[in-house]
Design an enzyme around this catalytic site. Structure first.
Site, short mmCIF file in Angstrom:
data_model
loop_
_atom_site.label_atom_id
_atom_site.label_comp_id
_atom_site.label_asym_id
_atom_site.label_seq_id
_atom_site.Cartn_x
_atom_site.Cartn_y
_atom_site.Cartn_z
CB CYS B 134 52.19 60.27 34.42
SG CYS B 134 51.41 60.80 32.91
CB CYS B 379 32.94 27.23 37.34
SG CYS B 379 31.59 27.54 36.18
#
Lengths: 436, 429
Positions: B134, B379
Site C-alpha cells: 500500500c 513500427c
C-alpha cells in the site's frame, strides 16, 4: 425440411436494418453503458441479459454473447430481427433519457446470433430422459420454445402441426424487410438440433387424433396453436376477386408469389401492425397507391407509431375515421369500396359516405381465435376465443398449459417465446410434483 | 469442458478469478455475494488495527469520454474491528468451503503479526497475504510499501509470518520500486509460498484546475494515492513477467493489475501467474463481470484445445527476452486493406508526424493511403491508430537475410538489414 421457393415475392425486399460488420458491432457494443438491472432487460419479455451479451461482443467473445442470448431465448435470432425494439429494449435504453441515440440492441443481437448459426455453435443438449411425454399443439414460436426447454429438462415431446411446416407466423407472417421465411426455417432446424423433438406434421386435432387419445398418450399438453384465419367483415362484395385476408395475402407474398398485375390502387382495412405491414409490403411490391383505412384516428391506432411513420415515408396514405360499408365490383372483380365517415367516438356521421376505387382490398382486422378447439375440454376456460391461463401458462384443466397467440390474443414472437418457455418450466414442475 | 481449477501456492480455487484485497472484499456479506456470482477466491480487505478513513477517497481518470480508464484511492486498510473481521471470515469459510479465502494482513510488531496470523488460521482461511504494497497513508506509519521497498524488512517479516503460519503465505509486492526482482527474491528468501503483484502505483490522479487542488480533494487538500485500473496493466504484466523469467525466482504468482476481462486474465497466466486478482473493474461494473470472465476463458481454452490452466501458465515466457536477443533482420511492413479502409487518413498523419514518413495520401482526398514499403520501418503505429479492426496489418517480408540478434552481431559482425525510413534527407530551403 424443404426450403421455400426461390422466386417468391418476398425476395424483392431488402433488409430494413442490415447486418452489422465487425467494425460496426464493436463500435456500438463499446458504447453500451453496462447498466445494472437496466430498463432494456426489464422491457424484454424473455429477459435477455442485454448488457452481458453486448459486453461479450465488445470483449471479442461472440460465442459467449450468443450463448447468453440463446440461454434466455432460443428464438433469439429471429427476435433480433422481428422484435419491435423501438417499443421494447431500445425504446427503454437509458441513453434516450439523455437524448443520445440509444444502443441498437437488435442489430447487436443479430450480429451474435447470425454468427452462431454461421459457425454452427451448439450450446444445448437434451436432458437425461425422464420417461415423461408432453404433447405440444401447434408448430409456431410458442411451441418451439416450449419444446426446446422441455427437451433440455429431459422430457419426451411431440409437436402437432396441421400444416406441413413448422415455424408458424414466424415463417409465413413476418414482414419480408424484417425477416425472410428461409431464415425462419433455419431457425426451426436450430431449435430441433437439441434432438428428440418428435414431429407430427399435417395432423389436426381433434380430426386426426382426439383429445381423449392425446390425454391418454401424454403426461401433459401445451396448447400453442396460435390464431385462425383472417377476420372478414360480413359486408357485401367480400367474396369478389381481389379481396383478401391480410395474413393470407402476406403468406402468399412470403411463401409463393402474389399476383399483383394490374393492381394500381390497394385498400388495406385496419389500423394494427398487420395492416401497416400489409400496406408497406404492397407498396414495396410496386402498387402505386396504397391506402390504409382505419375506423379511428391516428392517435388511437394499435399499430406502432414508428412503423406507421416508416409506412408514410414509403408513400402509404391513410384514411382515418372511416368504416367500409360495401365492396363494389364488376365481372366478379373488386373495383371500389364504399365507406361511412365516423366521428371521434367511431360513430357514423349521418350522410357522410364516400367511395374509393381499388383493385385490391385486404382485411387486416385481426384473426379468428381458436379457443373453440378446446371448448369441449372440461376446466379450460375460453373468453372471447382466448384460452384463459395463469401466470405460468396453466389452464383450469390439470396438465393443460397454453401460451402464445391462442392465449394472449395475438402479440409479438418474443411474447410467444417467453410464454412457451415459462409454460415448459411450469409443466416440468407439474410433472415433478406428480411423480413425487 | 475445460477445467478452470486453479492452484496458487497450494491455495485451490474453482477458477483463477479472485477478488483483490480492496473495498469489494470489505465484509463477509459482500464476499458471499461475490462467491455466489462466480468468483473463485477472495482476498479479505487488509486486516490490522482498524483505521479512520477520510471522506472523499477515490479519483478516476477519464480519457476521451471513457471514465475509469485509470483509478486511484487514498483509502486505508479495514476500519472494522479484528473481532468482526475474523468472525465473518470463519462464517464465510464455513458456508463456502470450496472457495479460496485469503486474508490480507498488515500490522507492525512481531507480536501483532503472530496474533493476526493465528486468528486467520483459526478462522479457517486458506492462506494469508502480507500487504507490503500500500503506497499511501500506511507507508507513512512504516507499513505497506515502506516494508515492500526494503528487501531486508520484507524478508524479515515474511520469515516471521512463515514461523507463525500453518497455511500458505503470499507476499503482496509494491510496484513502486525500480526493479521488482530483488523484492520477489526477498520474499522467497523469507520463505514465502507465493507472491501477488502488483499493488497500486503512487500517483496523483488529477488536479482540479479551477480550485488549485489535486484530487481527490479532502476539504481543499489532497495527497498522493494508489493508481490502478486498466491503465496500469502493462506495468503489472511487465513485473509479473520479470519475476517469471528470473532464473532465481521460483514462487507461484497471483497476478494483479488492471484486469478487466477474460483476455487480460489470460495474458497474466501466459506470463506465469496461476491466479489473478481483480478490484477496479468490479468497483466500476460489479461482481457480475466474473460470469463473462469465466465464459470467455472457457471459450478461449476450448478454441485453443487447452484442458487445464497448467497447459498454458507461463506459455509466453520463452518468448519474453531481452532486446539484444531479438532478430534484428526480421522485417515487417504495413498493408492497408483497400476494401475496409474508410479513408480517415489517421495513419498518414501518424506516420508523417509520429513515425517515419512512409505512408502517403492517395491520389485524391479520402482515397486509400499508400504505404511506401521500401521505406516502412514496421513500427506498428499506423495499425495502432487505425479505427477499423484488421484493416491495417503488419506483414512479414522476406529480405533473404538470416536471423541474427544484436548481441550475436556484436560478437560475430554478421550481416544486418539496411536501415529504412528517412535518413539524412535534405532540409527544405
Amino acid at each position: 425440411m424443404k426450403g421455400v421457393a426461390e422466386d417468391r415475392s418476398e425476395a424483392e425486399f431488402g433488409d430494413l436494418k442490415p447486418a452489422y460488420s465487425r467494425t460496426q458491432a464493436l463500435v456500438e457494443a463499446n458504447r453500451c453503458l453496462y447498466c445494472f438491472d437496466p430498463p432494456c432487460v426489464r422491457a424484454c419479455p424473455t429477459s435477455i441479459d442485454i448488457p452481458q451479451f453486448i459486453r461479450r461482443i465488445a470483449e471479442d467473445n461472440v460465442e459467449g454473447a450468443a450463448r447468453s442470448i440463446f440461454e434466455k431465448n432460443i428464438l433469439g435470432m429471429s427476435c433480433a430481427r422481428v422484435c419491435p425494439v423501438e417499443v421494447l429494449c431500445v425504446g427503454k435504453c437509458v441513453f434516450n433519457e439523455a437524448e443520445v441515440v440509444p444502443i441498437e440492441i437488435g442489430r447487436l443481437q443479430r450480429f451474435a446470433t447470425d454468427r452462431a448459426y454461421e459457425e454452427e455453435w451448439r450450446f444445448f443438449e437434451a436432458g437425461e430422459d425422464t420417461g415423461l411425454k408432453v404433447a405440444l399443439i401447434g408448430g409456431g414460436p410458442a411451441s418451439l420454445a416450449a419444446a426446446h426447454e422441455l427437451r433440455r429438462l429431459g422430457h419426451a415431446v411431440d409437436l402437432f402441426e396441421k400444416s406441413n411446416r413448422l415455424g408458424g407466423l414466424n415463417r409465413s407472417g413476418i414482414a419480408p424487410y424484417k425477416m425472410k421465411s428461409g431464415r425462419a426455417e433455419e431457425e426451426v432446424e436450430w431449435v430441433l438440433s437439441v434432438g428428440g423433438i418428435g414431429l407430427r406434421l399435417e395432423t389436426s386435432i381433434p380430426e386426426d387424433i382426439s383429445w381423449t387419445e392425446i390425454e391418454k398418450r401424454y403426461d401433459a399438453v401445451f396448447l400453442g396453436m396460435g390464431l385462425g384465419p383472417d377476420t372478414i367483415l360480413p359486408i357485401e362484395g367480400r367474396n369478389l376477386k381481389g379481396v383478401y385476408g391480410a395474413v393470407a395475402l402476406i403468406e402468399r407474398i412470403k411463401l409463393g408469389s402474389a399476383d399483383l398485375d394490374g393492381v394500381r390502387t390497394a385498400i388495406v382495412l385496419g389500423g394494427g401492425n398487420t395492416a401497416i405491414d400489409m400496406a408497406r409490403e404492397l407498396r414495396g411490391l410496386g402498387v402505386e397507391e396504397v391506402i390504409m383505412a382505419y375506423r379511428g384516428r391516428r392517435e388511437v391506432m394499435s399499430g406502432y407509431a414508428h412503423e406507421w411513420s416508416r409506412a408514410v415515408k414509403e408513400g402509404v396514405i391513410a384514411q382515418w375515421s372511416c368504416q367500409p360499408l360495401e365492396i363494389l365490383g364488376s365481372d366478379g372483380r373488386v373495383e371500389a369500396v364504399r365507406f361511412q365517415r365516423l366521428d371521434a367516438q367511431k360513430s357514423p356521421i349521418p350522410g357522410e359516405e364516400f367511395t374509393l376505387s381499388a383493385n385490391l382490398v385486404a382485411f387486416a382486422l385481426g384473426q379468428q381465435k381458436l379457443g373453440n378447439l378446446v371448448a369441449g375440454l372440461d376446466g379450460i376456460e375460453v373468453v372471447g376465443g382466448r384460452i384463459v391461463v395463469g401466470q405460468s401458462g396453466a389452464t383450469g384443466r390439470p396438465g393443460f398449459f397454453a401460451g402464445g397467440d391462442c392465449a394472449n390474443g395475438g402479440k409479438e414472437v418474443v411474447n410467444a417465446v417467453a410464454e412457451g418457455k415459462a409454460a415448459a418450466l411450469a409443466i416440468h414442475e407439474y410433472l415433478e410434483s406428480r411423480s413425487d | 469442458m475445460p477445467n478452470l481449477e486453479s492452484n496458487t501456492a497450494g491455495i485451490i480455487s474453482p477458477n483463477p478469478f479472485w477478488l483483490a484485497s480492496a473495498p469489494p472484499t470489505n465484509s463477509g456479506r459482500q464476499i458471499m455475494r461475490a462467491f455466489d456470482a462466480g468468483w473463485g477466491g477472495a482476498v479479505w480487505k487488509t486486516v490490522g488495527q482498524p483505521i479512520q478513513n477520510t471522506s472523499s477517497r477515490f479519483g478516476g481518470l477519464a480519457w476521451r469520454g471513457q471514465k475509469g480508464v485509470g483509478f486511484n484511492n487514498i483509502e486505508l486498510i479495514t476500519d472494522r474491528t479484528m473481532d468482526t473481521n475474523f468472525r465473518e471470515i470463519a462464517e464465510v469459510k464455513k458456508r463456502f468451503p470450496n472457495h479460496a479465502l485469503i486474508v490480507s494482513l498488515m500490522v507492525e510488531s512481531k507480536e501483532e503479526w503472530k496474533e493476526v496470523i493465528d486468528r486467520s488460521v483459526d478462522a479457517g482461511a486458506d492462506g494469508i497475504e502480507l500487504n507490503f504494497g500500500c503506497p499511501h497513508g500506511m507507508c507513512e506509519r512504516g507499513m505497506g510499501s515502506a516494508v515492500g521497498q526494503e528487501p531486508e524488512v520484507n524478508e524479515r517479516i515474511t520469515s516471521w509470518a512463515k514461523e507463525f503460519s500453518t497455511i500458505p503465505v503470499l507476499v503482496k509486492l509494491t510496484p513502486n520500486v525500480s526493479d521488482i526482482v530483488p523484492h520477489g527474491l526477498a520474499a522467497q528468501a523469507g520463505g514465502a509460498d507465493g507472491v501477488s503483484l502488483i499493488n497500486t502505483v503512487k500517483s496523483i490522479i488529477s488536479v482540479d484546475v479551477e480550485n488549485f487542488v489535486p484530487r481527490p480533494s479532502v476539504g481543499g487538500k489532497s495527497t498522493n494515492g494508489g493508481y490502478c485500473g486498466a491503465a496500469v496493466r502493462p506495468i503489472a504484466l511487465h513485473m509479473v513477467g520479470a519475476l517469471s523469467r528470473s532464473p532465481e525466482f521460483r514462487l507461484p504468482i497471483s497476478g494483479i493489475g488492471g484486469i478487466t476481462d477474460w483476455s487480460n486474465a489470460v495474458e497474466f497466466l501466459l506470463l506465469g501467474a496461476s491466479s489473478v486478482q481483480v478490484c477496479t473493474e468490479v468497483m466500476l461494473r460489479g461482481y457480475r463481470i466474473v460470469e463473462d470472465m469465466i465464459d470467455g476463458l472457457e471459450n478461449y481454452m476450448r478454441r485453443k484445445g487447452l484442458e487445464c490452466l497448467g497447459d498454458f501458465i507461463g506459455r509466453a515466457i520463452p518468448a519474453y527476452t531481452e532486446w539484444g536477443e531479438l532478430d534484428i533482420n526480421f522485417e515487417s511492413v504495413a498493408r492497408i486493406d483497400p476494401e475496409t479502409c474508410i479513408g480517415c487518413q489517421k495513419c498518414v498523419v501518424a506516420c508523417h508526424d509520429g513515425a517515419h514518413q512512409c505512408i502517403h495520401p492517395g491520389p485524391e482526398a479520402d482515397s486509400v493511403p499508400i504505404v511506401d514499403e521500401p521505406e516502412c520501418v514496421g513500427c506498428n503505429l499506423c495499425e495502432i491508430v487505425c479505427p477499423v479492426p484488421d484493416c491495417i496489418q503488419m506483414v512479414q517480408v522476406d529480405n533473404g537475410l538470416a536471423e541474427v540478434s544484436w548481441n550475436e552481431h556484436l560478437v560475430r559482425n554478421l550481416r544486418i538489414r539496411e536501415k529504412k525510413g528517412s535518413h539524412g534527407y535534405d532540409m527544405p530551403e
